[in-house]
Design an enzyme around this catalytic site. Structure first.
Site, PDB file in Angstrom:
ATOM      1  N   PHE A  10       2.092   7.609  11.657  1.00 35.47           N
ATOM      2  CA  PHE A  10       1.001   7.310  12.578  1.00 35.47           C
ATOM      3  C   PHE A  10      -0.062   6.494  11.827  1.00 35.47           C
ATOM      4  CE2 PHE A  10       3.663   9.909  14.870  1.00 35.47           C
ATOM      5  CZ  PHE A  10       3.232  10.100  16.167  1.00 35.47           C
ATOM      6  N   ARG A  55      -7.135   9.546  16.977  1.00 30.76           N
ATOM      7  CA  ARG A  55      -5.950   9.252  16.184  1.00 30.76           C
ATOM      8  C   ARG A  55      -5.858  10.286  15.065  1.00 30.76           C
ATOM      9  NH1 ARG A  55      -5.509   6.712  20.068  1.00 30.76           N
ATOM     10  NH2 ARG A  55      -5.067   4.483  20.335  1.00 30.76           N
ATOM     11  N   LEU A  84      11.604  -3.905  -5.190  1.00 27.61           N
ATOM     12  CA  LEU A  84      11.902  -5.260  -4.727  1.00 27.61           C
ATOM     13  C   LEU A  84      10.623  -5.898  -4.209  1.00 27.61           C
ATOM     14  CD1 LEU A  84      14.994  -6.410  -2.736  1.00 27.61           C
ATOM     15  CD2 LEU A  84      12.733  -7.219  -2.081  1.00 27.61           C
ATOM     16  N   ASP A 130      13.705 -12.099  -1.751  1.00 31.73           N
ATOM     17  CA  ASP A 130      13.125 -12.204  -0.406  1.00 31.73           C
ATOM     18  C   ASP A 130      14.158 -11.694   0.586  1.00 31.73           C
ATOM     19  OD1 ASP A 130      12.092 -12.990   2.083  1.00 31.73           O
ATOM     20  OD2 ASP A 130      11.249 -14.848   1.279  1.00 31.73           O
ATOM     21  N   LYS A 180      10.108  -2.866  15.121  1.00 30.23           N
ATOM     22  CA  LYS A 180      10.388  -1.702  14.291  1.00 30.23           C
ATOM     23  C   LYS A 180      11.432  -0.802  14.946  1.00 30.23           C
ATOM     24  CE  LYS A 180       8.365  -0.745  10.892  1.00 30.23           C
ATOM     25  NZ  LYS A 180       8.686  -1.055   9.469  1.00 30.23           N
ATOM     26  N   TYR A 194       0.826  -1.214   0.000  1.00 29.04           N
ATOM     27  CA  TYR A 194       0.000   0.000   0.000  1.00 29.04           C
ATOM     28  C   TYR A 194       0.862   1.268   0.000  1.00 29.04           C
ATOM     29  CZ  TYR A 194      -3.329   3.448   1.906  1.00 29.04           C
ATOM     30  OH  TYR A 194      -4.096   4.564   2.139  1.00 29.04           O
ATOM     31  N   LEU A 214      -9.207   0.940  10.842  1.00 31.78           N
ATOM     32  CA  LEU A 214     -10.517   1.554  11.020  1.00 31.78           C
ATOM     33  C   LEU A 214     -11.165   2.005   9.713  1.00 31.78           C
ATOM     34  CD1 LEU A 214     -12.807   2.679  12.767  1.00 31.78           C
ATOM     35  CD2 LEU A 214     -11.398   4.747  13.119  1.00 31.78           C
ATOM     36  N   TYR A 235       5.328  -5.879  17.510  1.00 29.98           N
ATOM     37  CA  TYR A 235       5.465  -5.110  16.268  1.00 29.98           C
ATOM     38  C   TYR A 235       6.263  -3.832  16.508  1.00 29.98           C
ATOM     39  CZ  TYR A 235       4.192  -1.699  12.713  1.00 29.98           C
ATOM     40  OH  TYR A 235       4.232  -0.698  11.764  1.00 29.98           O
ATOM     41  N   ALA A 261       9.371  -2.826   3.253  1.00 28.40           N
ATOM     42  CA  ALA A 261       8.928  -4.208   3.428  1.00 28.40           C
ATOM     43  C   ALA A 261       8.916  -4.554   4.916  1.00 28.40           C
ATOM     44  CB  ALA A 261       9.858  -5.149   2.674  1.00 28.40           C
TER      45      ALA A 261
END
Length: 316
Positions: free
Chosen positions: A172, A214, A30, A48, A148, A11, A189, A144, A70
């Site tokens: 965000f 948010r 890639l 990969d 990161k 996306y 959402l 997660y 990625a």
């Protein structure tokens, strides 16, 4: 510039590749599979990030810049598979940095590339200050977010060796659409509310009373931040910027706007509240000051309208 975009069919990656092509850059995307759609003009490379030997044999060219997008991104899913998230997000980053060519085909040294890393507000956990500045001490509350943050640290320490110049963009919430490609992740959402409006789901489940606030940034505005960051990164340096609209919107406001834009009801069901921050809004002073970046398409109604137009043939 010759630029490599990882996750180029995703996306955000698609929007970034599209923006860079429009700006006149030579872009390689890639991807893991040959059948993934890419923006017109983006040259695909199949590899990969978890296969370091395959990366080494695939990434022959030198690049002036890398946009690393990625990743595995679903917060709740990370609690059931933390090892998978750390492997994808941290080891994948290490493998990518290790595979970037350091010499040209003629044997001469390659210039240190600019690396722009797509990070997340999840690294902050439950921040004490609002809007959240980059000086807020990271304290991720999910695997997660922790993965990161760890990848951020890998990139920033690597930059201090002089091998790359690095800019980390902490995003965000992203919304909107380019080329008829809305956010496909209906765990989020706005995509889920639009799916309910389109009749593909019976109701939208809300955690708590819908008062949580948010902010949302158009995916094309985010892509423009990547373009600015590529130009600003310098070898041996590393910087971190929040990238957001800076405008908070409650869950209830999002639902009301979806109903107004689509002209359709969005039935809701309330579940017990989750241990999530009641307010999460970015302080984007630094990115505006240093990179001269401003969001241009991030009004809530516009983001929802173009997502709806992309999602539903009936919406036109």
């Amino acid at each position: 510039m010759r630029i490599l975009v990882t996750g180029a069919s995703g996306y955000v990656g698609y929007a970034v590749g599209r923006r860079l092509i429009a700006d006149g850059h030579e872009v390689t995307g890639l991807v893991r599979r040959a059948d993934r759609p890419l923006p017109r003009g983006v040259r695909p490379v199949i590899a990969d990030l978890l296969d370091p030997f395959g990366l080494d044999s695939t990434l022959h060219e030198t690049y002036d810049g890398v946009c690393h997008l990625a990743a595995r991104t679903r917060v709740r899913e990370s609690f059931t598979d933390p090892l998978g998230f750390f492997t994808a997000n941290v080891q994948g980053t290490i493998n990518l940095l290790g595979a970037l060519p350091t010499v040209r085909p003629d044997g001469s040294p390659a210039p240190a590339p600019a690396v722009v890393y797509g990070s997340t507000a999840a690294v902050y956990g439950t921040p004490e200050r609002q809007p959240v500045p980059e000086t807020e001490t990271p304290s991720p509350t999910s695997p997660y977010g922790a993965s990161k943050l760890a990848a951020e640290q890998v990139i920033r320490f690597h930059a201090r060796t002089g091998a790359i110049g690095a800019i980390v963009l902490r995003t965000f919430n992203v919304a909107g659409s380019v080329d008829g490609r809305p956010d496909p992740d209906e765990t989020r959402l706005i995509p889920k509310a639009l799916a309910v409006a389109a009749g593909r789901a019976p109701h939208l489940t809300i955690n708590g009373d819908g008062a949580a606030v948010r902010e949302y940034l158009h995916v094309d505005d985010l892509a423009s931040a990547y373009a600015r960051a590529l130009e600003a990164a310098r070898p041996g340096t590393d910087r971190v910027y929040n990238v957001g609209s800076g405008t908070g919107t409650s869950v209830r406001e999002v639902i009301r706007t979806v109903e107004e834009v689509t002209g359709r009801p969005v039935p809701t069901r309330h579940d017990p509240p989750q241990p999530e921050p009641p307010l999460l809004v970015a302080d984007c002073t630094a990115v505006r000051r240093d990179l001269g970046w401003r969001p241009e398409r991030s009004g809530l109604s516009e983001m929802i309208a173009d997502s709806w137009a992309a999602l539903s043939p009936e919406a036109g």
